[in-house]
Motif scaffolding. Structure first.
Motif, PDB file in Angstrom:
ATOM      1  N   TRP A 113      10.058 -24.723   0.851  1.00 47.02           N
ATOM      2  CA  TRP A 113       9.778 -26.225  -0.136  1.00 47.02           C
ATOM      3  C   TRP A 113       9.903 -27.188  -0.249  1.00 47.02           C
ATOM      4  O   TRP A 113       9.434 -28.967   0.480  1.00 47.02           O
ATOM      5  N   HIS A 114      11.312 -27.665  -0.072  1.00 43.91           N
ATOM      6  CA  HIS A 114      12.340 -28.557  -0.608  1.00 43.91           C
ATOM      7  C   HIS A 114      13.036 -29.096   0.535  1.00 43.91           C
ATOM      8  O   HIS A 114      13.547 -30.115   0.945  1.00 43.91           O
ATOM      9  N   SER A 115      13.297 -28.532   1.320  1.00 47.30           N
ATOM     10  CA  SER A 115      14.051 -28.932   2.573  1.00 47.30           C
ATOM     11  C   SER A 115      12.886 -28.665   3.599  1.00 47.30           C
ATOM     12  O   SER A 115      13.536 -29.740   4.504  1.00 47.30           O
ATOM     13  N   ALA A 116      11.937 -27.795   3.635  1.00 47.61           N
ATOM     14  CA  ALA A 116      11.190 -28.687   4.843  1.00 47.61           C
ATOM     15  C   ALA A 116       9.687 -29.173   4.506  1.00 47.61           C
ATOM     16  O   ALA A 116       9.202 -29.779   5.271  1.00 47.61           O
ATOM     17  N   GLY A 117       8.985 -28.665   3.475  1.00 47.29           N
ATOM     18  CA  GLY A 117       7.984 -29.105   3.268  1.00 47.29           C
ATOM     19  C   GLY A 117       6.875 -28.629   3.794  1.00 47.29           C
ATOM     20  O   GLY A 117       5.582 -28.749   3.675  1.00 47.29           O
ATOM     21  N   GLN A 118       6.788 -27.577   4.722  1.00 44.64           N
ATOM     22  CA  GLN A 118       5.864 -26.503   5.254  1.00 44.64           C
ATOM     23  C   GLN A 118       6.481 -25.625   6.176  1.00 44.64           C
ATOM     24  O   GLN A 118       7.588 -25.229   5.782  1.00 44.64           O
ATOM     25  N   LEU A 119       5.575 -25.010   6.019  1.00 48.07           N
ATOM     26  CA  LEU A 119       5.949 -23.934   7.473  1.00 48.07           C
ATOM     27  C   LEU A 119       4.785 -23.308   8.055  1.00 48.07           C
ATOM     28  O   LEU A 119       3.893 -23.674   7.761  1.00 48.07           O
ATOM     29  N   ASP A 120       5.623 -23.671   9.204  1.00 50.08           N
ATOM     30  CA  ASP A 120       4.311 -23.079  10.177  1.00 50.08           C
ATOM     31  C   ASP A 120       3.806 -22.261  10.404  1.00 50.08           C
ATOM     32  O   ASP A 120       3.019 -21.355  11.177  1.00 50.08           O
ATOM     33  N   VAL A 121       5.212 -20.307  10.057  1.00 47.72           N
ATOM     34  CA  VAL A 121       5.104 -19.410  10.834  1.00 47.72           C
ATOM     35  C   VAL A 121       5.499 -18.578   9.820  1.00 47.72           C
ATOM     36  O   VAL A 121       7.185 -19.015   9.287  1.00 47.72           O
ATOM     37  N   LEU A 122       5.308 -17.390   9.810  1.00 51.40           N
ATOM     38  CA  LEU A 122       5.954 -16.423   8.750  1.00 51.40           C
ATOM     39  C   LEU A 122       5.693 -14.925   8.847  1.00 51.40           C
ATOM     40  O   LEU A 122       4.821 -14.987   9.731  1.00 51.40           O
ATOM     41  N   ILE A 123       6.666 -14.301   9.626  1.00 53.90           N
ATOM     42  CA  ILE A 123       7.276 -12.794   9.861  1.00 53.90           C
ATOM     43  C   ILE A 123       7.467 -12.185   9.303  1.00 53.90           C
ATOM     44  O   ILE A 123       8.991 -11.676   8.741  1.00 53.90           O
ATOM     45  N   ASN A 124       6.362 -11.390   9.047  1.00 53.40           N
ATOM     46  CA  ASN A 124       6.845 -10.661   7.922  1.00 53.40           C
ATOM     47  C   ASN A 124       7.752  -9.556   8.586  1.00 53.40           C
ATOM     48  O   ASN A 124       6.545  -8.489   9.524  1.00 53.40           O
ATOM     49  N   ASN A 125       8.788  -8.963   9.176  1.00 51.15           N
ATOM     50  CA  ASN A 125       9.243  -7.670   9.798  1.00 51.15           C
ATOM     51  C   ASN A 125      10.589  -7.284   8.599  1.00 51.15           C
ATOM     52  O   ASN A 125      10.789  -6.227   9.007  1.00 51.15           O
ATOM     53  N   ALA A 126      11.176  -7.460   7.812  1.00 52.07           N
ATOM     54  CA  ALA A 126      11.525  -6.119   6.651  1.00 52.07           C
ATOM     55  C   ALA A 126      10.353  -5.058   6.576  1.00 52.07           C
ATOM     56  O   ALA A 126       9.499  -5.222   6.165  1.00 52.07           O
ATOM     57  N   ALA A 127      11.275  -3.976   6.481  1.00 57.88           N
ATOM     58  CA  ALA A 127      11.012  -3.019   6.616  1.00 57.88           C
ATOM     59  C   ALA A 127      11.920  -1.784   6.256  1.00 57.88           C
ATOM     60  O   ALA A 127      13.535  -1.902   6.732  1.00 57.88           O
ATOM     61  N   VAL A 128      11.853  -0.529   5.606  1.00 55.96           N
ATOM     62  CA  VAL A 128      12.648   0.357   5.545  1.00 55.96           C
ATOM     63  C   VAL A 128      11.711   1.651   5.039  1.00 55.96           C
ATOM     64  O   VAL A 128      10.954   1.786   5.212  1.00 55.96           O
ATOM     65  N   HIS A 129      12.808   2.808   5.442  1.00 53.90           N
ATOM     66  CA  HIS A 129      12.080   4.249   5.358  1.00 53.90           C
ATOM     67  C   HIS A 129      11.283   4.674   6.242  1.00 53.90           C
ATOM     68  O   HIS A 129      10.703   5.111   5.925  1.00 53.90           O
ATOM     69  N   TYR A 130      11.856   4.691   7.955  1.00 50.97           N
ATOM     70  CA  TYR A 130      11.420   6.081   8.661  1.00 50.97           C
ATOM     71  C   TYR A 130      11.749   7.009   8.351  1.00 50.97           C
ATOM     72  O   TYR A 130      12.725   7.843   8.892  1.00 50.97           O
TER      73      TYR A 130
END
Length: 238
Positions: free
Chosen positions: A82-99
């Motif tokens: 928010w403070h550095s860009a003021g907006q976000l165009d894309v969120l990629i929820n990639n983090a995952a654990v425990h296969y």
């Protein structure tokens, strides 16, 4: 933060779990398309390495500390953007654990199950909610939930129960968010990268091939699909 972020035309993307595998490769591919990458990484040392790798490749990138099990880091990451860009165009929820291929649904380690749900499902949910005010400021907001065929009803078995259940939950969350966020113009889709040669996958096709489907969903046109489940840009069964 990088001076490149001052360029008004530069789009921004936050990728969770961006220090290796699909997350890092998606960062490279989107960076080459002109995105400023916020690399969300739990371990600061690994995060700084990822930042250096991306910058070394000529990509505008900044590491943000992000632990999907720690809500305070999720809120802090959103605040940093928010403070550095003021907006976000894309969120990629990639983090995952425990296969958890060693487990069966009749004999689970519930500590593993709970952590998989906390990171892969609830963490992604928290991240999307925290990013929502930022995404609403974008002209073309997108959410990409990196899922797996392991979480599809059509292929559900008693194996890998923690991972499969968490991805089933992520798929359901994708449908819910697509419906709720449609009014904001946010396209929300789940992507299965296929069996890919990551540390978690342990084999399969090259990582760049798996990442291309994630990048496709991140750069959909305004009339693109929402609430879908895709591999390589093509719909697959829930």
């Amino acid at each position: 933060m990088s001076d490149l972020l001052q360029e008004a035309a530069m789009k921004t993307v936050l990728i969770t779990g961006a220090n290796r595998g699909l997350g890092l490769e998606a960062a490279h591919q989107l960076g080459e398309k002109g995105f400023h990458v916020f690399a969300g990484v739990r371990n600061p040392e690994a995060g700084r390495r990822a930042e250096a790798l991306l910058r070394g490749a000529g990509i505008a990138a900044d590491f943000v500390e992000l632990d999907m099990r720690a809500p305070e880091t999720i809120e802090a990451a959103a605040d940093t953007i928010w403070h550095s860009a003021g907006q976000l165009d894309v969120l990629i929820n990639n983090a995952a654990v425990h296969y958890d291929t060693h487990q069966r649904v009749g004999a689970p380690d519930f500590a593993i199950v709970e952590e998989a749900l906390a990171v892969n499902t609830v963490g992604a949910w928290r991240m999307a909610v925290a990013a929502l005010p930022l995404l609403r400021r974008s002209e073309a907001p997108r959410i990409v939930n990196v899922s797996s065929e392991s979480g599809a009803w059509s292929s559900m078995t008693g194996t890998t129960p923690a991972y499969s259940l968490s991805k089933l939950g992520l798929n359901g969350l994708t449908r819910m968010m697509a419906s709720e966020f449609r009014r904001d113009g946010i396209l929300v889709n789940a992507v299965c990268p296929g069996w890919t040669a990551t540390d978690m996958g342990g084999g399969g096709r090259p990582v760049p091939e798996g990442a291309r489907g994630i990048v496709w969903a991140a750069t959909l046109p305004d009339d693109g699909p929402t609430g879908g489940f895709f591999r390589d840009g093509k719909p697959i069964d829930w």
